[in-house]
Each structure stands twice: as structure tokens, then as C-alpha cells.
Design an enzyme around this catalytic site. Structure first.
Site, PDB file in Angstrom:
ATOM      1  N   LYS A 252    -101.870  14.829 -31.453  1.00 53.52           N
ATOM      2  CA  LYS A 252    -101.921  13.474 -30.886  1.00 53.52           C
ATOM      3  C   LYS A 252    -102.431  13.526 -29.450  1.00 53.52           C
ATOM      4  O   LYS A 252    -101.854  14.202 -28.599  1.00 53.52           O
ATOM      5  CB  LYS A 252    -100.519  12.846 -30.925  1.00 53.52           C
ATOM      6  CG  LYS A 252    -100.422  11.502 -30.194  1.00 53.52           C
ATOM      7  CD  LYS A 252     -99.029  10.889 -30.317  1.00 53.52           C
ATOM      8  CE  LYS A 252     -98.885   9.665 -29.404  1.00 53.52           C
ATOM      9  NZ  LYS A 252     -97.542   9.054 -29.478  1.00 53.52           N
ATOM     10  N   ASP A 257     -99.940   6.246 -22.618  1.00 54.60           N
ATOM     11  CA  ASP A 257     -99.372   5.295 -23.569  1.00 54.60           C
ATOM     12  C   ASP A 257     -98.562   4.232 -22.820  1.00 54.60           C
ATOM     13  O   ASP A 257     -97.402   4.443 -22.490  1.00 54.60           O
ATOM     14  CB  ASP A 257     -98.487   6.043 -24.574  1.00 54.60           C
ATOM     15  CG  ASP A 257     -97.895   5.117 -25.638  1.00 54.60           C
ATOM     16  OD1 ASP A 257     -98.338   3.946 -25.717  1.00 54.60           O
ATOM     17  OD2 ASP A 257     -97.006   5.566 -26.394  1.00 54.60           O
ATOM     18  N   LYS A 264     -94.383  -0.950 -22.557  1.00 55.50           N
ATOM     19  CA  LYS A 264     -93.163  -0.216 -22.239  1.00 55.50           C
ATOM     20  C   LYS A 264     -92.621  -0.672 -20.889  1.00 55.50           C
ATOM     21  O   LYS A 264     -93.379  -1.117 -20.035  1.00 55.50           O
ATOM     22  CB  LYS A 264     -93.467   1.292 -22.177  1.00 55.50           C
ATOM     23  CG  LYS A 264     -93.790   1.925 -23.515  1.00 55.50           C
ATOM     24  CD  LYS A 264     -94.054   3.414 -23.362  1.00 55.50           C
ATOM     25  CE  LYS A 264     -94.450   4.063 -24.682  1.00 55.50           C
ATOM     26  NZ  LYS A 264     -93.367   4.097 -25.677  1.00 55.50           N
ATOM     27  N   ASP A 275     -98.478  12.114 -23.268  1.00 54.66           N
ATOM     28  CA  ASP A 275     -98.625  11.714 -24.671  1.00 54.66           C
ATOM     29  C   ASP A 275     -99.841  12.352 -25.366  1.00 54.66           C
ATOM     30  O   ASP A 275    -100.122  12.050 -26.513  1.00 54.66           O
ATOM     31  CB  ASP A 275     -98.674  10.184 -24.770  1.00 54.66           C
ATOM     32  CG  ASP A 275     -97.998   9.657 -26.031  1.00 54.66           C
ATOM     33  OD1 ASP A 275     -97.238  10.415 -26.646  1.00 54.66           O
ATOM     34  OD2 ASP A 275     -98.259   8.489 -26.389  1.00 54.66           O
ATOM     35  N   ARG A 338     -99.436   7.545 -34.626  1.00 51.46           N
ATOM     36  CA  ARG A 338     -99.647   7.717 -36.063  1.00 51.46           C
ATOM     37  C   ARG A 338    -100.993   7.158 -36.516  1.00 51.46           C
ATOM     38  O   ARG A 338    -101.570   7.622 -37.498  1.00 51.46           O
ATOM     39  CB  ARG A 338     -98.470   7.086 -36.831  1.00 51.46           C
ATOM     40  CG  ARG A 338     -98.265   5.621 -36.557  1.00 51.46           C
ATOM     41  CD  ARG A 338     -96.872   5.140 -36.971  1.00 51.46           C
ATOM     42  NE  ARG A 338     -95.821   5.538 -36.030  1.00 51.46           N
ATOM     43  CZ  ARG A 338     -94.534   5.258 -36.174  1.00 51.46           C
ATOM     44  NH1 ARG A 338     -94.118   4.561 -37.227  1.00 51.46           N
ATOM     45  NH2 ARG A 338     -93.653   5.642 -35.268  1.00 51.46           N
TER      46      ARG A 338
HETATM   47  N1  BES Z   1     -95.425   8.201 -27.146  1.00 50.90           N
HETATM   48  C1  BES Z   1     -94.332   7.497 -27.707  1.00 50.90           C
HETATM   49  C2  BES Z   1     -93.166   8.404 -28.077  1.00 50.90           C
HETATM   50  C3  BES Z   1     -92.492   9.134 -26.948  1.00 50.90           C
HETATM   51  C4  BES Z   1     -91.328   8.632 -26.391  1.00 50.90           C
HETATM   52  C5  BES Z   1     -92.968  10.336 -26.475  1.00 50.90           C
HETATM   53  C6  BES Z   1     -90.683   9.301 -25.375  1.00 50.90           C
HETATM   54  C7  BES Z   1     -92.319  11.013 -25.462  1.00 50.90           C
HETATM   55  C8  BES Z   1     -91.171  10.502 -24.908  1.00 50.90           C
HETATM   56  C9  BES Z   1     -94.775   6.771 -28.966  1.00 50.90           C
HETATM   57  O1  BES Z   1     -96.094   6.359 -28.995  1.00 50.90           O
HETATM   58  C10 BES Z   1     -93.946   5.537 -29.107  1.00 50.90           C
HETATM   59  O2  BES Z   1     -94.066   4.692 -28.272  1.00 50.90           O
HETATM   60  N2  BES Z   1     -93.152   5.469 -30.154  1.00 50.90           N
HETATM   61  C11 BES Z   1     -92.327   4.346 -30.413  1.00 50.90           C
HETATM   62  C12 BES Z   1     -92.438   4.039 -31.882  1.00 50.90           C
HETATM   63  C13 BES Z   1     -91.791   2.774 -32.285  1.00 50.90           C
HETATM   64  C14 BES Z   1     -92.553   1.589 -31.720  1.00 50.90           C
HETATM   65  C15 BES Z   1     -91.747   2.691 -33.796  1.00 50.90           C
HETATM   66  C16 BES Z   1     -90.890   4.713 -30.046  1.00 50.90           C
HETATM   67  O3  BES Z   1     -90.486   5.857 -30.296  1.00 50.90           O
HETATM   68  O4  BES Z   1     -90.202   3.877 -29.485  1.00 50.90           O
HETATM   69 ZN    ZN Z   2     -97.380   7.441 -27.832  1.00 43.66          ZN
HETATM   70 MN    MN Z   3     -96.371   4.435 -28.125  1.00 40.97          MN
END
Ligand code: BES
Ligand code: ZN
Ligand code: MN
Length: 489
Positions: A252, A257, A264, A275, A338
Site C-alpha cells: 500500500k 492519507d 480524519k 501510509d 484496499r
Molecule cells: N491508513 C489508515 C489506517 C491506519 C490507521 C494506519 C492508523 C496507521 C495508523 C486507513 O486508510 C484507514 O483510514 N482505515 C480506516 C478504515 C475504515 C474507514 C473502514 C480505519 O481504520 O479507520
Molecule cells: Zn490509509
Molecule cells: Mn484511510
């Protein structure tokens, strides 16, 4: 870090010595180095030494001039390799500013030498590229690591060299993760990696945003469309002549992000420069495999995009068409990893067809916040469609000293990804979010191909204190496990 060498004599004025504990007593583990045990025990007792992991005590001595005691934890007849690795790493960090040090830790067999070399080398890291006027105040990292051992065979020397290669490529990951998105766009990531790849004689392909759009990479295009820094798909291939197997690694590569329109919170968003840690890991792994001349072919794929907010950003309810035609309803633009991975997983399998197909496919991703909820900040997750393959990986990870743990892909969660308007939605049940993400990715995997999904979300980036050989910021997690796995295939 410049060099790692093996020696039967102490040539440096800094000596690293292990300190363990057993039933309230301190045990000095100085390997081949002979020290005045009585004198040392008295000094350590006065200083309140404990011998616990990550304890560093610097003591003036006569010859050598300084001893650096590094905690090994509970004393043992044969120390856990990871305990040695961490003790060596903590010492190397404490030796910042010094030119060389002799490591006198238990180094009685090849695996112990390997662990000390790896830990020492991995601890000698700093990231100073963006220190402007304060750069002068930064100390240089330890330059030379000398390991005191009676084993100086060619095999032992080779392991020291291997440790250097692992460290050098781990530093590529750490540097990429630490580099802010102002200085690391998808285009910059690709060209920087292309340069290194070509230097190693590897094949490189970079698709730009126009090629991505016209060839049907709807996931990468959709995630990247909100950014002024357009997306890329980078492939680096290593194909040694005698290779009998072909593995694809897919990482990835979100250079930042923001969450997109599912923005966020500002607090902590800066960590999202990590990320692209999966992409960095797979590209650096193929570099290391090439330097180690492993007899296995590898295609490393990095789908790169910046997930931003703009009038062009993906909206919740948008539908994208992944490479190969499967459609996805983007209910949450923050579940972007994803989407870019789906494109790359599909392409990786298609690309390998002309070479007889894949013997395995592994994706590496900072994919979900749920990873940290389930496993904490230092343990990464492994999901799979093939328990023999994941077993082999977990054995490799253990050997490498990286914390990975198996996680299930419960069938009952799959239905939560159904969409009323597309083939699939990009989010499902919130409970077990890490597993739902794994189930999403599984939709883009040929069930006949052994597959591993590594969720390294939190372990990729250390937001707490440095420990062992792990600095603050990018950690470089998964390279060593992947290399051990590739060595075992
Ligand atoms: N990059 C984030 C996941 C992440 C979180 C990496 C904390 C490192 C530290 C990912 O793209 C994300 O935002 N995931 C969401 C998914 C959700 C919207 C289903 C999450 O985990 O909140
Ligand atoms: Zn992400
Ligand atoms: Mn994300």
C-alpha cells in the site's frame, strides 16, 4: 553505519557488554572479553543496574576506556536471538557520535553473530535530512561495528554482510516513511526507487495517471483523483536466471492519507505520512533480495496515491471499477488502501501469467486502525487463504525477530461488504474491521494462489519512545520477515 566486521580482539575504545539478571543477581555477559568481574559488580551495584531490556549504562574503565552495558533481561544459557538483537540495537543507539565500538555479547554460534550484527546495524540510524540550521547539532550514527567472536569463518562473515544489507534496505523504508508528503509524492517515490532499482540491474515500470486511467485502474485513479500530486503504479522486478519460483509483493502506497472527504481529525493526522510503509517495505525487500542474490523471482508492486480533499475527490457513493472489472461502491473514502491494493493485486496476477503464474502473493499494508485495537502498536497481523504459507511466514518472522500474529478471515463477516448497487462495498462491519479489510482484499485473489495479507498499520511507525533497534518514526517492519521467508522458499 559503514561497516560490520568480526574480530577475535578488541580494537575499539568502546566495549559493549551484555547485562542480565537472575534471582536478583546481575550476570555480566561479556563473551570473549575478560573483565575484572569483582570491580564491575561493585560499580554496577552502586549504579543500581538491573539488567533489564533497554537499560543502558555507560561506565568509564581502564582498558577499554568505556564499557556500555546493555540489558539482556533474564539470564540464559542460550539467549533468545531477539534479546541479543535488541540489546545490540539499544547499545548502537547509545553510541551515537562515536566512530566504532566492539560488541562483546554472547556470540558463540552463527545465529547469535547474525542477531548482534543485525541489531547493531539497525540501531545505527538517524533521519536528519530536513534538519536545517540544527543539523550541526545532530551527532552522526555509530560508523563501525566490531563483533568479538572466535567464529570468523567465511560463513560468519557472510552473515555479517547479510546484516548490513538488511539494515541498509530497512533504512530505505524508514527514510521513505519519515519523509513528509511535501517531499514524497507518488511521482517522487517512483523516480527515487527507479534510480536505486536500475543501479541494482532490476526491471522497472511506472504507470502515470493517464496510463492508469486508460488501462482501467479505477481504484488507484479514484483514490488519487482528489490530489494535485497524481498517482502512479510502480513495479520493480527481480528475475535471477536460475529462479524456479515467482512471488508477487504488493504494498500500500498512500503518500498521505487525509481520509479524503471522510476527513480524519487534525490531531494525529501527521502520522498518516506513514501510509506508504507497505509500498516502501515491498520495494526495499526486492532490493535486498537482489543484493543477497536469492534464487527466486520477485515482482514488487507499489500502487501510489495521495488521499486528499478537493472538488475532485471521491464522494461517498461513488463507484469505481477495479482492474479486471469488479466494481466497488466507495462508501468511505478513508478506506482507500484496499482500493489501490485491489488494482495492484489483480495486475500482479495477470502480469505473472506469461511466466507460468504466481507461487505466492503477499500484500503489506498500513491498512486499518483496527489492527492496533486488536494487537497493539508492535504486533502485526497475518491473514491468509493458505495456512501452510502463513505457517512458513510466521516461522520466518520468528527467526527474523519481527512480531507477527495470525488472524482469521471469518466467513460470516463477508456479507457485510455486499453493496446494493455494485459488486462490493469498500467498508463492512466495524467490529473486526481488520478482518473485514482482509476479506475485501481476498475478493481480488485467485483462490488457487497462496496469499498472505500483512496489516502493519501501527508497527510501521513508532510514535512512542525508541526501544531496542527501533527508532522513533519509520521502523522498516516486515522486510526481515519477508527476506527470511524468501530465503526459505
Ligand atoms: N491508513 C489508515 C489506517 C491506519 C490507521 C494506519 C492508523 C496507521 C495508523 C486507513 O486508510 C484507514 O483510514 N482505515 C480506516 C478504515 C475504515 C474507514 C473502514 C480505519 O481504520 O479507520
Ligand atoms: Zn490509509
Ligand atoms: Mn484511510
Amino acid at each position: 553505519m559503514k561497516s560490520i566486521k568480526l574480530s577475535k580482539e578488541i580494537t575499539s575504545s568502546f566495549l559493549v557488554v551484555g547485562l542480565a539478571h537472575s534471582n536478583g543477581k546481575l550476570i555480566v555477559e561479556s563473551g570473549l572479553a575478560k573483565l575484572d568481574e569483582k570491580k564491575i559488580q561493585a560499580i554496577l551495584a552502586n549504579l543500581g543496574a538491573t539488567g533489564k531490556a533497554d537499560e543502558i549504562i555507560k561506565v568509564p574503565y581502564t582498558k577499554p576506556e568505556t564499557i556500555i552495558f546493555t540489558g539482556l533481561g533474564e539470564s540464559s544459557k542460550s539467549y533468545d536471538h531477539e534479546a541479543l538483537r535488541r540489546a545490540a540495537g539499544a547499545a548502537a543507539r547509545a553510541l551515537e557520535g562515536q566512530k566504532s565500538a566492539t560488541f562483546a555479547l554472547p556470540a558463540n554460534d552463527l545465529a547469535q553473530i547474525s542477531a548482534i550484527a543485525e541489531g547493531g546495524a539497525l540501531g545505527a540510524y538517524s533521519f536528519t535530512e530536513f534538519r536545517g540550521s540544527t543539523k550541526k547539532e545532530q551527532k552522526a550514527v555509530l560508523q563501525e561495528i566490531e563483533i568479538l567472536t572466535s567464529l570468523t569463518s567465511a560463513e560468519a562473515k557472510n552473515l555479517a554482510k547479510r546484516a548490513g544489507i538488511l539494515a541498509k534496505n530497512t533504512f530505505i523504508i524508514r527514510d521513505l516513511v519519515n519523509t513528509p508528503p511535501s517531499h514524497l509524492t507518488p511521482a517522487i517515490f517512483s523516480t527515487r526507487m527507479k534510480k536505486i532499482a536500475l543501479g541494482l540491474g532490476l526491471k522497472v515500470e511506472i504507470l502515470d495517471e493517464r496510463a492508469l486511467k486508460s488501462k482501467g485502474y479505477g481504484g488507484i485513479t479514484g483514490v488519487g483523483q482528489g490530489s494535485a500530486n497524481p498517482p502512479r503504479l510502480l513495479r520493480v522486478s527481480y528475475k535471477p536466471a536460475k529462479a524456479k519460483k515467482l512471488i508477487a509483493l504488493v504494498g500500500k502506497g498512500i503518500t498521505f492519507d487525509t481520509g479524503g472527504l471522510a476527513l480524519k481529525p487534525a490531531n494525529g493526522m501527521e502520522a498518516m505520512k506513514c501510509d506508504m510503509g507497505g509500498a516502501a517495505a515491498v520495494i526495499a525487500t526486492v532490493f535486498a533480495a537482489a543484493e543477497l542474490k536469492l534464487p527466486i523471482a520477485i515482482d514488487a508492486w507499489a500502487p501510489l496515491a495521495e488521499n486528499m480533499v478537493s472538488d475532485n475527490a471521491q464522494r461517498p457513493s461513488d463507484i469505481v471499477s477495479i482492474y479486471g472489472g469488479k466494481t466497488v461502491e466507495v462508501l468511505n473514502p478513508d478506506a482507500e488502501g484496499r482500493l489501490v491494493l485491489a488494482d495492484a493485486l489483480m495486475r500482479a496476477a495477470e502480469f505473472a501469467k506469461s511466466s507460468g503464474g504466481l507461487d505466492g502473493i503477499i500484500d503489506v499494508a498500513t491498512l486499518t486502525g483496527a489492527q492496533a485495537v486488536a494487537l497493539g502498536t508492535r504486533t502485526s497481523a497475518v491473514m491468509t487463504n493458505d495456512f501452510e504459507f502463513s505457517g512458513q511466514f510466521l516461522t520466518a518472522a520468528k527467526k527474523a525477530g519481527e512480531q507477527f500474529w495470525p488472524m482469521p478471515l471469518p466467513e460470516e463477516l463477508r456479507a457485510s461488504l455486499d453493496s446494493p448497487v455494485a459488486d462490493l462495498a469498500n467498508i463492512g462491519d466495524r467490529m473486526g474491521g481488520m478482518l473485514v479489510a482482509g476479506l475485501f482484499l481476498r475478493e481480488f485473489i485467485n483462490p488457487q494462489t497462496p496469499w498472505l495479507h500483512l496489516d502493519i498499520a501501527s508497527p510501521a511507525f513508532n510514535e512512542a519512545e525508541p526501544h531496542g533497534y527501533t527508532p522513533v518514526g519509520g521502523t522498516g517492519i516486515s522486510l526481515r520477515s519477508l527476506i527470511c521467508l524468501l530465503e526459505s522458499i
